[in-house]
Design a protein around this motif. Structure first.
Motif, PDB file in Angstrom:
ATOM      1  N   TYR A 160     -35.222  23.278  43.174  1.00 42.50           N
ATOM      2  CA  TYR A 160     -33.886  23.873  43.045  1.00 42.50           C
ATOM      3  C   TYR A 160     -33.294  23.572  41.671  1.00 42.50           C
ATOM      4  O   TYR A 160     -32.624  24.424  41.072  1.00 42.50           O
ATOM      5  N   GLY A 161     -33.558  22.391  41.148  1.00 40.21           N
ATOM      6  CA  GLY A 161     -33.078  22.032  39.816  1.00 40.21           C
ATOM      7  C   GLY A 161     -33.681  22.906  38.733  1.00 40.21           C
ATOM      8  O   GLY A 161     -33.047  23.175  37.706  1.00 40.21           O
ATOM      9  N   ALA A 162     -34.928  23.368  38.935  1.00 41.44           N
ATOM     10  CA  ALA A 162     -35.554  24.276  37.971  1.00 41.44           C
ATOM     11  C   ALA A 162     -34.845  25.626  37.982  1.00 41.44           C
ATOM     12  O   ALA A 162     -34.653  26.250  36.932  1.00 41.44           O
ATOM     13  N   MET A 163     -34.463  26.089  39.179  1.00 45.38           N
ATOM     14  CA  MET A 163     -33.707  27.334  39.279  1.00 45.38           C
ATOM     15  C   MET A 163     -32.409  27.244  38.482  1.00 45.38           C
ATOM     16  O   MET A 163     -32.040  28.170  37.747  1.00 45.38           O
ATOM     17  N   SER A 184     -42.238  22.998  39.669  1.00 46.09           N
ATOM     18  CA  SER A 184     -42.221  23.605  41.011  1.00 46.09           C
ATOM     19  C   SER A 184     -41.078  24.606  41.165  1.00 46.09           C
ATOM     20  O   SER A 184     -40.286  24.540  42.117  1.00 46.09           O
ATOM     21  N   TYR A 185     -40.970  25.538  40.220  1.00 45.57           N
ATOM     22  CA  TYR A 185     -39.923  26.567  40.312  1.00 45.57           C
ATOM     23  C   TYR A 185     -40.084  27.302  41.643  1.00 45.57           C
ATOM     24  O   TYR A 185     -41.166  27.814  41.960  1.00 45.57           O
ATOM     25  N   PRO A 186     -39.013  27.399  42.441  1.00 46.63           N
ATOM     26  CA  PRO A 186     -39.146  27.911  43.819  1.00 46.63           C
ATOM     27  C   PRO A 186     -39.061  29.434  43.914  1.00 46.63           C
ATOM     28  O   PRO A 186     -38.255  29.979  44.676  1.00 46.63           O
ATOM     29  N   CYS A 187     -39.904  30.138  43.182  1.00 49.34           N
ATOM     30  CA  CYS A 187     -39.730  31.585  43.079  1.00 49.34           C
ATOM     31  C   CYS A 187     -39.909  32.306  44.414  1.00 49.34           C
ATOM     32  O   CYS A 187     -39.264  33.324  44.651  1.00 49.34           O
ATOM     33  N   SER A 188     -40.744  31.781  45.318  1.00 53.12           N
ATOM     34  CA  SER A 188     -40.964  32.468  46.593  1.00 53.12           C
ATOM     35  C   SER A 188     -39.872  32.203  47.616  1.00 53.12           C
ATOM     36  O   SER A 188     -39.808  32.895  48.637  1.00 53.12           O
ATOM     37  N   VAL A 189     -39.023  31.210  47.364  1.00 52.67           N
ATOM     38  CA  VAL A 189     -37.967  30.882  48.333  1.00 52.67           C
ATOM     39  C   VAL A 189     -36.579  30.964  47.705  1.00 52.67           C
ATOM     40  O   VAL A 189     -35.621  30.399  48.240  1.00 52.67           O
ATOM     41  N   LEU A 190     -36.458  31.661  46.590  1.00 52.34           N
ATOM     42  CA  LEU A 190     -35.136  31.830  45.982  1.00 52.34           C
ATOM     43  C   LEU A 190     -34.156  32.505  46.936  1.00 52.34           C
ATOM     44  O   LEU A 190     -32.956  32.233  46.906  1.00 52.34           O
ATOM     45  N   LEU A 193     -32.317  29.863  48.729  1.00 58.94           N
ATOM     46  CA  LEU A 193     -31.505  28.963  47.917  1.00 58.94           C
ATOM     47  C   LEU A 193     -30.337  29.669  47.241  1.00 58.94           C
ATOM     48  O   LEU A 193     -29.338  29.021  46.901  1.00 58.94           O
ATOM     49  N   ALA A 194     -30.477  30.973  47.035  1.00 59.25           N
ATOM     50  CA  ALA A 194     -29.465  31.699  46.261  1.00 59.25           C
ATOM     51  C   ALA A 194     -28.967  32.971  46.932  1.00 59.25           C
ATOM     52  O   ALA A 194     -28.104  33.661  46.376  1.00 59.25           O
ATOM     53  N   LEU A 195     -29.518  33.301  48.098  1.00 64.17           N
ATOM     54  CA  LEU A 195     -29.118  34.495  48.840  1.00 64.17           C
ATOM     55  C   LEU A 195     -29.136  35.732  47.940  1.00 64.17           C
ATOM     56  O   LEU A 195     -30.152  36.035  47.340  1.00 64.17           O
ATOM     57  N   GLN A 196     -27.993  36.430  47.837  1.00 62.27           N
ATOM     58  CA  GLN A 196     -27.976  37.705  47.108  1.00 62.27           C
ATOM     59  C   GLN A 196     -28.108  37.525  45.601  1.00 62.27           C
ATOM     60  O   GLN A 196     -28.296  38.512  44.882  1.00 62.27           O
ATOM     61  N   ARG A 197     -28.028  36.298  45.095  1.00 61.06           N
ATOM     62  CA  ARG A 197     -28.134  36.086  43.643  1.00 61.06           C
ATOM     63  C   ARG A 197     -29.585  35.820  43.204  1.00 61.06           C
ATOM     64  O   ARG A 197     -29.831  35.485  42.050  1.00 61.06           O
ATOM     65  N   ARG A 198     -30.517  35.948  44.116  1.00 61.89           N
ATOM     66  CA  ARG A 198     -31.925  35.715  43.777  1.00 61.89           C
ATOM     67  C   ARG A 198     -32.339  36.527  42.554  1.00 61.89           C
ATOM     68  O   ARG A 198     -32.924  35.997  41.597  1.00 61.89           O
ATOM     69  N   GLY A 199     -32.030  37.831  42.563  1.00 59.28           N
ATOM     70  CA  GLY A 199     -32.420  38.692  41.453  1.00 59.28           C
ATOM     71  C   GLY A 199     -31.775  38.276  40.153  1.00 59.28           C
ATOM     72  O   GLY A 199     -32.392  38.362  39.077  1.00 59.28           O
ATOM     73  N   TRP A 200     -30.541  37.790  40.213  1.00 57.17           N
ATOM     74  CA  TRP A 200     -29.854  37.350  39.000  1.00 57.17           C
ATOM     75  C   TRP A 200     -30.582  36.191  38.350  1.00 57.17           C
ATOM     76  O   TRP A 200     -30.750  36.156  37.113  1.00 57.17           O
ATOM     77  N   TYR A 201     -31.023  35.223  39.157  1.00 57.48           N
ATOM     78  CA  TYR A 201     -31.730  34.068  38.595  1.00 57.48           C
ATOM     79  C   TYR A 201     -33.036  34.493  37.924  1.00 57.48           C
ATOM     80  O   TYR A 201     -33.373  34.008  36.829  1.00 57.48           O
ATOM     81  N   LEU A 202     -33.768  35.378  38.560  1.00 60.68           N
ATOM     82  CA  LEU A 202     -35.028  35.835  37.971  1.00 60.68           C
ATOM     83  C   LEU A 202     -34.774  36.637  36.697  1.00 60.68           C
ATOM     84  O   LEU A 202     -35.521  36.505  35.710  1.00 60.68           O
ATOM     85  N   GLN A 203     -33.736  37.447  36.692  1.00 64.21           N
ATOM     86  CA  GLN A 203     -33.415  38.227  35.488  1.00 64.21           C
ATOM     87  C   GLN A 203     -32.973  37.331  34.344  1.00 64.21           C
ATOM     88  O   GLN A 203     -33.340  37.566  33.189  1.00 64.21           O
ATOM     89  N   ARG A 204     -32.183  36.295  34.645  1.00 69.43           N
ATOM     90  CA  ARG A 204     -31.740  35.387  33.584  1.00 69.43           C
ATOM     91  C   ARG A 204     -32.931  34.653  32.970  1.00 69.43           C
ATOM     92  O   ARG A 204     -33.031  34.510  31.751  1.00 69.43           O
ATOM     93  N   LEU A 205     -33.846  34.189  33.812  1.00 61.93           N
ATOM     94  CA  LEU A 205     -35.038  33.506  33.297  1.00 61.93           C
ATOM     95  C   LEU A 205     -35.854  34.460  32.425  1.00 61.93           C
ATOM     96  O   LEU A 205     -36.273  34.084  31.312  1.00 61.93           O
ATOM     97  N   ALA A 206     -36.076  35.675  32.912  1.00 64.80           N
ATOM     98  CA  ALA A 206     -36.863  36.647  32.139  1.00 64.80           C
ATOM     99  C   ALA A 206     -36.181  36.984  30.822  1.00 64.80           C
ATOM    100  O   ALA A 206     -36.851  37.139  29.782  1.00 64.80           O
ATOM    101  N   ALA A 207     -34.858  37.086  30.824  1.00 70.29           N
ATOM    102  CA  ALA A 207     -34.130  37.389  29.594  1.00 70.29           C
ATOM    103  C   ALA A 207     -34.305  36.273  28.573  1.00 70.29           C
ATOM    104  O   ALA A 207     -34.437  36.542  27.366  1.00 70.29           O
ATOM    105  N   THR A 208     -34.319  35.022  29.031  1.00 71.85           N
ATOM    106  CA  THR A 208     -34.534  33.895  28.111  1.00 71.85           C
ATOM    107  C   THR A 208     -35.901  33.997  27.452  1.00 71.85           C
ATOM    108  O   THR A 208     -36.038  33.828  26.239  1.00 71.85           O
TER     109      THR A 208
END
Length: 317
Positions: A160-163, A184-190, A193-208
């Protein structure tokens, strides 16, 4: 070389709502890498995540004497920190940013409900006696506890801290020059951990990743030296309990392809070999055979991967 260290256990306020966050701030003296800092972000509090976890302790044992400042802290709802875990991680992002604000300002923000002005003066006197303030520093004229100036920062998040770590854009703190070690980035269980914001976290990481690769590709093409290009290390066990190594590999391939595609849209276009070099510079992956999500008795391999990868430490080798 024996490096003098000084540790402060304290409470700092969250910039979101003033809730008190339990923190341990470590300072290292002569012999540490000047200007380097590391921040550890722990796993999910409702499942027992807190600052004294096995991965963070091993990393701290390997890193804390090599960096000028280290910060381990409990997110809201963990340990002695106030508040509750949020449903989407939005509140915890602000907790993490409170720590980064503190590093950027080079001031330890002690929570006034837990630390009196007398506590502050006592801490300053201890720091001066141990050589972490100039001998002639007049502590009566200091209105805050100073921290060393930070010029390179490693956000080291576990699960979760990696997210949360990857949700902070390096561009938001240019003076800190942030890099990311994501264990251990939790990509399969986002989704949990983040409900509807799952896509936002993945997009922010990809943007970085895409933005950093673009900056490095332009530097390669123009033979220039960028001020800082954020780099990202993923450390994953091949027996992770929550995300299979096959799922990790598919995700990393997609992330690499997305960054390459972003570079192809630049004007002028980036040559394919330059694009590949740029993405490979930014994105690194360490697969640890047969390690699971808990890393029990495998913590040293995580630390090996991080220490050997993070560039600011290499000048100390």
């Amino acid at each position: 070389m024996l490096v003098e260290t000084f540790e402060v256990s304290c409470f700092v306020p969250s910039r979101l709502d003033g809730r008190a966050l339990e923190a341990v701030v470590g300072l290292a003296g002569r012999g540490a890498q000047a200007g380097a800092a590391v921040v550890y972000i722990h796993p999910y509090p409702p499942l027992g995540g807190q600052l004294r976890n096995n991965v963070a302790l091993e990393l701290a044992a390997r890193l804390d004497r090599r960096v000028t400042v280290s910060v381990t802290f409990n997110l809201r709802g963990a340990g002695r920190s106030e508040g509750r875990t949020s449903w989407t991680g939005a509140s915890e992002q602000e907790d993490l940013r409170s720590i980064l604000d503190m590093l950027a300002a080079a001031r330890l923000a002690l929570h006034p409900r837990f630390h009196s002005s007398a506590d502050c003066k006592s801490l300053l006197a201890q720091m001066r006696a141990r050589g972490f303030l100039l001998p002639d520093a007049n502590i009566d004229q200091l209105d805050a506890v100073p921290l060393p100036q930070v010029t390179h920062t490693l956000l080291c998040g576990y699960s979760y801290g990696a997210m949360l770590a990857a949700s902070v854009a390096s561009a938001d703190y240019p003076q800190l020059k942030i890099d990311y070690a994501l264990v251990s980035y939790p990509c399969s269980v986002l989704w949990a951990l983040a409900l509807q914001r799952r896509g936002w976290y993945l997009q922010r990481l990809a943007a970085t990743v895409c933005d950093a690769a673009a900056a490095y590709a332009v530097a390669l093409a123009t033979n220039s030296v960028p001020a800082h290009v954020p780099r990202m290390l993923f450390v994953a066990g091949t027996a992770d309990n929550f995300t299979s190594i096959a799922a990790y590999d598919r995700w990393w391939i997609q992330l690499h392809a997305k960054a390459i595609q972003a570079l192809q849209t630049l004007q002028p276009p980036v040559a394919s070999d330059v694009a590949d070099r740029a993405v490979s510079h930014v994105l690194a992956i360490a697969r640890i055979t047969n390690a699971d999500h808990g890393w029990l008795r495998r913590e040293s391999e995580v630390a090996d991967a991080v220490v050997s990868w993070w560039t600011p430490l290499q000048s100390m080798a």
